[in-house]
Design an enzyme around this catalytic site. Sequence first.
Site, mmCIF file in Angstrom:
data_model
loop_
_atom_site.group_PDB
_atom_site.id
_atom_site.type_symbol
_atom_site.label_atom_id
_atom_site.label_comp_id
_atom_site.label_asym_id
_atom_site.label_seq_id
_atom_site.Cartn_x
_atom_site.Cartn_y
_atom_site.Cartn_z
ATOM 1 C CG MET A 1 -43.459 -38.826 -18.575
ATOM 2 S SD MET A 1 -43.825 -39.799 -20.056
ATOM 3 C CE MET A 1 -42.610 -41.068 -19.927
ATOM 4 C CB ALA B 1 -42.661 -43.711 -11.570
ATOM 5 C CG HIS C 1 -37.885 -37.978 -11.691
ATOM 6 N ND1 HIS C 1 -38.158 -39.307 -11.486
ATOM 7 C CD2 HIS C 1 -38.153 -37.738 -12.991
ATOM 8 C CE1 HIS C 1 -38.580 -39.857 -12.616
ATOM 9 N NE2 HIS C 1 -38.583 -38.924 -13.546
ATOM 10 C CD GLN D 1 -43.052 -38.852 -23.701
ATOM 11 O OE1 GLN D 1 -43.516 -37.742 -23.437
ATOM 12 N NE2 GLN D 1 -41.870 -39.251 -23.242
ATOM 13 N N GLY E 1 -32.755 -34.099 -17.536
ATOM 14 C CA GLY E 1 -31.639 -34.979 -17.203
ATOM 15 C C GLY E 1 -30.866 -35.400 -18.448
ATOM 16 C CD GLU E 2 -25.495 -33.807 -19.059
ATOM 17 O OE1 GLU E 2 -24.718 -34.649 -18.548
ATOM 18 O OE2 GLU E 2 -25.122 -32.697 -19.470
HETATM 19 O O1 PAF Z 1 -38.311 -37.284 -19.821
HETATM 20 C C1 PAF Z 1 -39.516 -37.433 -19.560
HETATM 21 O O2 PAF Z 1 -39.913 -37.873 -18.488
HETATM 22 C C2 PAF Z 1 -40.554 -37.072 -20.620
HETATM 23 O O3 PAF Z 1 -40.093 -37.373 -21.897
HETATM 24 C C3 PAF Z 1 -41.017 -35.603 -20.538
HETATM 25 C C4 PAF Z 1 -39.903 -34.642 -20.825
HETATM 26 C C5 PAF Z 1 -41.605 -35.336 -19.157
HETATM 27 C C6 PAF Z 1 -42.132 -35.353 -21.568
HETATM 28 O O4 PAF Z 1 -43.225 -36.193 -21.365
#
Ligand code: PAF
Length: 283
Positions: free
Chosen positions: A30, A32, A37, A61, A149-150
């Site tokens: 998402m 940032a 990441h 979400q 990621g965990e």
């Molecule tokens: O973990 C995230 O950043 C989000 O939940 C994802 C997997 C990109 C889905 O929008």
Amino acid sequence: MFVWTYKANLRPFIDGLKNRGQSIGFVPTMGALHAGHLALVRRSLAENDRTVVSIFVNPTQFDRRQDLETYPRFPERDLALLEKLDPEMIVYLPVAEDLYEGPVERRHFDLDGLDRVMEGRHRPGHFDGVATVVKLLFEAVRPHRAYFGEKDFQQLRIIQTLAQKLNLPIEIVPVEIQREADGLAMSSRNLRLDDARRKAAPEIHRLLRQARDMARQGHTPEAIRAEIIRQFEQHPLLDLEYFEIADEQSLQPARTFEKGKKYRGFVAVFAGDVRLIDNMALY
Ligand code: PAF
């Protein structure tokens, strides 16, 4: 760097690479972007011929409007970071109408109850929103491997289950939590912490380590839970939402530690209006 917005352009580009025998790794984000990441992206670059990173703040979400509105967004900085990692990077920046092809709404998924505990219990509809967007992203990108990621361990288990149920030919690759030097799990939300709460936040990691030490010393899940909750409740700046000890597979709360099974401690706290989550393997 190749930046695509519409599926109609992205798909033929990726199909062309696949037809030439190239493997495709995918890192959905998402934006940032932080070092957490980038660890996922590096892993994908190491294991695949080409890597696709998507950046999309998925409205379906978010269970709190304020969280969606204040979610940090730095598109230019994100693109520069990705290009630095690999000038051949493929970036997918979808627009909601094209990705969703219709109303931008969450769909319902049977996730074997994995979505009804912890995050799912406190954020109704959140995992239907995640499953909706991840399915759409997988359909758009059609990667060989996808990296998660965990830190969002419950999300990872849900996506593994989703991929299995939908028979998707995608390997879901878990990547361990990346932490700041003081132990705080890396998260885009950390940027919103004020100084006092940023200083307080590593307490989450300390208490998870204490839970792990207690588990190794032979304490029961119930005794560990009681002690960790007691300490969180005394903290002036961290407002505990839940602390659970759960089986890694079913995510159901653990009453005892059974031999041969794996367990984790899971926590969510509010530091002011910033919600932080973290987890740690106990066994
Ligand atoms: O973990 C995230 O950043 C989000 O939940 C994802 C997997 C990109 C889905 O929008």
